[in-house]
Design a protein around this motif. Structure first.
Motif, PDB file in Angstrom:
ATOM      1  N   SER A  22      51.577  48.882  46.279  1.00 51.04           N
ATOM      2  CA  SER A  22      52.168  49.874  47.162  1.00 51.04           C
ATOM      3  C   SER A  22      52.587  49.239  48.489  1.00 51.04           C
ATOM      4  N   TRP A  25      55.690  47.163  47.723  1.00 53.90           N
ATOM      5  CA  TRP A  25      56.847  48.028  47.474  1.00 53.90           C
ATOM      6  C   TRP A  25      57.350  48.648  48.780  1.00 53.90           C
ATOM      7  N   ARG A  26      56.435  49.096  49.623  1.00 53.87           N
ATOM      8  CA  ARG A  26      56.825  49.676  50.923  1.00 53.87           C
ATOM      9  C   ARG A  26      57.451  48.621  51.836  1.00 53.87           C
ATOM     10  N   HIS A  29      61.037  48.181  50.972  1.00 53.91           N
ATOM     11  CA  HIS A  29      61.894  49.281  51.439  1.00 53.91           C
ATOM     12  C   HIS A  29      61.927  49.432  52.960  1.00 53.91           C
ATOM     13  N   GLU A  45      61.409  46.084  41.650  1.00 52.80           N
ATOM     14  CA  GLU A  45      61.230  47.314  42.435  1.00 52.80           C
ATOM     15  C   GLU A  45      60.937  48.481  41.507  1.00 52.80           C
ATOM     16  N   LYS A  46      61.713  48.594  40.432  1.00 58.31           N
ATOM     17  CA  LYS A  46      61.540  49.703  39.477  1.00 58.31           C
ATOM     18  C   LYS A  46      60.185  49.604  38.758  1.00 58.31           C
ATOM     19  N   ARG A  49      57.380  50.384  41.248  1.00 61.55           N
ATOM     20  CA  ARG A  49      57.380  51.818  41.576  1.00 61.55           C
ATOM     21  C   ARG A  49      56.733  52.624  40.447  1.00 61.55           C
ATOM     22  N   GLU A  50      57.079  52.309  39.210  1.00 61.46           N
ATOM     23  CA  GLU A  50      56.494  53.015  38.059  1.00 61.46           C
ATOM     24  C   GLU A  50      54.985  52.780  37.976  1.00 61.46           C
ATOM     25  N   ILE A  52      52.991  52.208  40.466  1.00 64.42           N
ATOM     26  CA  ILE A  52      52.363  52.967  41.553  1.00 64.42           C
ATOM     27  C   ILE A  52      52.306  54.451  41.209  1.00 64.42           C
ATOM     28  N   LEU A  53      53.429  54.989  40.736  1.00 66.95           N
ATOM     29  CA  LEU A  53      53.497  56.426  40.437  1.00 66.95           C
ATOM     30  C   LEU A  53      52.578  56.825  39.293  1.00 66.95           C
TER      31      LEU A  53
END
Length: 167
Positions: A22, A25-26, A29, A45-46, A49-50, A52-53
């Motif tokens: 996280s 990733w942050r 961005h 990135e994708k 993100r997946e 993390i989510l």
């Protein structure tokens, strides 16, 4: 509570791979210039993100996280009050990683499509365990340069740097 207990508690809170991903990733961005070196590319990135989510960190060998406590040789103190901009580095075996320094630890996060550790020897495990290495302030030229710049610009340095002269 003494400082070593606080350090253990602080580190335990960071012993989850999703938290490191996280942060990475942050940073990718972020518009803050401090994080300009962090560029994951669309594919990573994708994937991150997946992860993390869904809170599913995949395999331990995917985006491995390594840590090294950051000490001052002279005093033995952990440098828990220093944070510097992350670096993108290339490892000796040709993989890319991001190096962050915060919370008294130098964190290395591997970002490569072809990183495949044969086995997890000392990176962050699914159950939050890892082997930490030791790094010394006096051996890091970036920190020495940072301290020199601080001493020229500011009157007050972080408390751990004020104990005695680093240079």
């Amino acid at each position: 509570m003494n400082s070593s207990e606080e350090l253990k508690i602080g580190i335990c809170k960071l012993c989850e791979k999703e938290k490191h991903l996280s942060i990475l990733w942050r940073a990718h961005h972020s518009m803050n210039a401090m994080f300009e070196a962090v560029d994951l590319g669309a594919k990573h990135e994708k994937l991150i993100r997946e992860m993390i989510l869904t809170q599913i960190p995949r395999e331990e060998t995917d985006y491995p996280v390594f840590g090294s406590f950051y000490f001052r040789k002279a005093t033995g103190e952990v440098m828990d009050d220093v944070m510097i901009n992350p670096l993108k580095v290339k490892t000796v075996d040709g993989h890319f990683a991001y190096r962050f320094l915060f919370g008294g630890v130098v964190w290395w996060i591997g970002v490569s499509s072809h990183i495949r550790l044969e086995k997890n020897t000392d990176s962050l495990t699914k159950d939050g365990r890892m082997i930490f290495r030791k790094t010394y302030l006096e051996e890091d030229p970036r920190i020495l340069e940072l301290v020199e710049n601080w001493s020229q610009k500011f009157r007050e340095l972080p408390k751990s740097l004020m104990k005695e002269s680093v240079l």
